[in-house]
Design a protein around this motif. Structure first.
Motif, short mmCIF file in Angstrom:
data_model
loop_
_atom_site.label_atom_id
_atom_site.label_comp_id
_atom_site.label_asym_id
_atom_site.label_seq_id
_atom_site.Cartn_x
_atom_site.Cartn_y
_atom_site.Cartn_z
N TRP A 1 0.75 -1.50 0.26
CA TRP A 1 -0.52 0.60 0.16
C TRP A 1 1.06 1.33 0.10
O TRP A 1 0.28 2.57 -1.27
CB TRP A 1 -0.76 0.33 1.48
CG TRP A 1 -1.52 0.60 1.59
CD1 TRP A 1 -2.85 1.30 0.76
CD2 TRP A 1 -1.92 1.56 2.60
NE1 TRP A 1 -3.91 2.56 0.92
CE2 TRP A 1 -3.16 2.58 2.29
CE3 TRP A 1 -0.72 3.08 3.12
CZ2 TRP A 1 -3.58 3.97 2.92
CZ3 TRP A 1 -1.42 3.40 3.69
CH2 TRP A 1 -2.38 4.87 3.84
N VAL A 2 2.31 1.14 0.93
CA VAL A 2 2.82 2.32 1.17
C VAL A 2 3.89 2.54 -0.27
O VAL A 2 3.53 3.53 -1.36
CB VAL A 2 3.27 2.32 1.62
CG1 VAL A 2 4.13 2.98 2.35
CG2 VAL A 2 3.15 2.84 3.57
N ALA A 3 4.31 1.40 -1.01
CA ALA A 3 4.67 1.51 -1.78
C ALA A 3 3.49 2.52 -2.97
O ALA A 3 4.42 2.95 -4.23
CB ALA A 3 4.84 0.07 -2.61
N ALA A 4 2.63 1.71 -3.01
CA ALA A 4 1.98 2.44 -4.15
C ALA A 4 1.48 3.80 -3.98
O ALA A 4 1.01 4.43 -4.95
CB ALA A 4 0.41 0.97 -4.79
N ARG A 5 1.48 3.91 -2.67
CA ARG A 5 0.63 5.27 -2.62
C ARG A 5 1.93 5.65 -2.96
O ARG A 5 1.79 7.47 -3.45
CB ARG A 5 0.29 5.27 -1.87
CG ARG A 5 -0.56 5.20 -1.09
CD ARG A 5 -1.29 5.16 0.38
NE ARG A 5 -1.59 6.53 0.31
CZ ARG A 5 -2.52 7.39 0.12
NH1 ARG A 5 -3.29 7.00 -0.37
NH2 ARG A 5 -2.48 8.67 0.86
N ALA A 6 3.07 5.95 -3.25
CA ALA A 6 4.62 6.68 -3.28
C ALA A 6 4.67 6.84 -4.57
O ALA A 6 5.48 8.12 -4.88
CB ALA A 6 5.95 5.82 -2.87
N LYS A 7 4.17 6.29 -5.48
CA LYS A 7 4.21 6.39 -7.06
C LYS A 7 2.81 7.13 -7.62
O LYS A 7 3.30 7.86 -8.65
CB LYS A 7 3.43 4.86 -7.86
CG LYS A 7 4.82 3.96 -7.57
CD LYS A 7 4.45 2.52 -7.93
CE LYS A 7 5.22 1.43 -7.44
NZ LYS A 7 4.71 0.19 -8.36
#
Length: 101
Positions: A94-100
């Motif tokens: 979730w954090v990785a996807a939001r960072a993109k």
């Protein structure tokens, strides 16, 4: 979901929603006993009074116990932590996807 199941999940969530409850449990996830002071440091930002309250609640819930070396997760707590590890994997994605974004 039956009303019995709703009651069970509501009771568990009520216990885990208390401030710092999940952090206390998570801090003990490696299986190594921790003294009160070490646990307080592991959780971070928790007052001794709040930690005492959470420990009491988690012990009453059967999730942690106190042995000769300090606080440790019970088998029931270990089972819950295994299930929460799926939340850790989700959180990472979730954090990785939001960072993109």
């Amino acid at each position: 979901m039956s009303s019995k199941e709703n009651v069970a999940i509501n009771q568990l969530f009520e216990r885990l929603e208390c401030r710092y409850a999940l952090r206390v449990l998570w801090a003990l996830r490696d299986g190594h006993p921790q003294t009160f002071r070490l646990l307080q440091d592991s959780v971070g930002g928790i007052t001794p009074n709040t930690l005492n309250t959470r420990i009491k609640e988690m012990r009453e819930a059967g999730l942690i116990n106190h042995g000769s070396d300090g606080y440790i997760v019970t088998p029931s707590g270990t089972d819950l932590l295994k299930r929460l590890s799926d939340v850790q994997a989700f959180a990472n994605r979730w954090v990785a996807a939001r960072a993109k974004k």
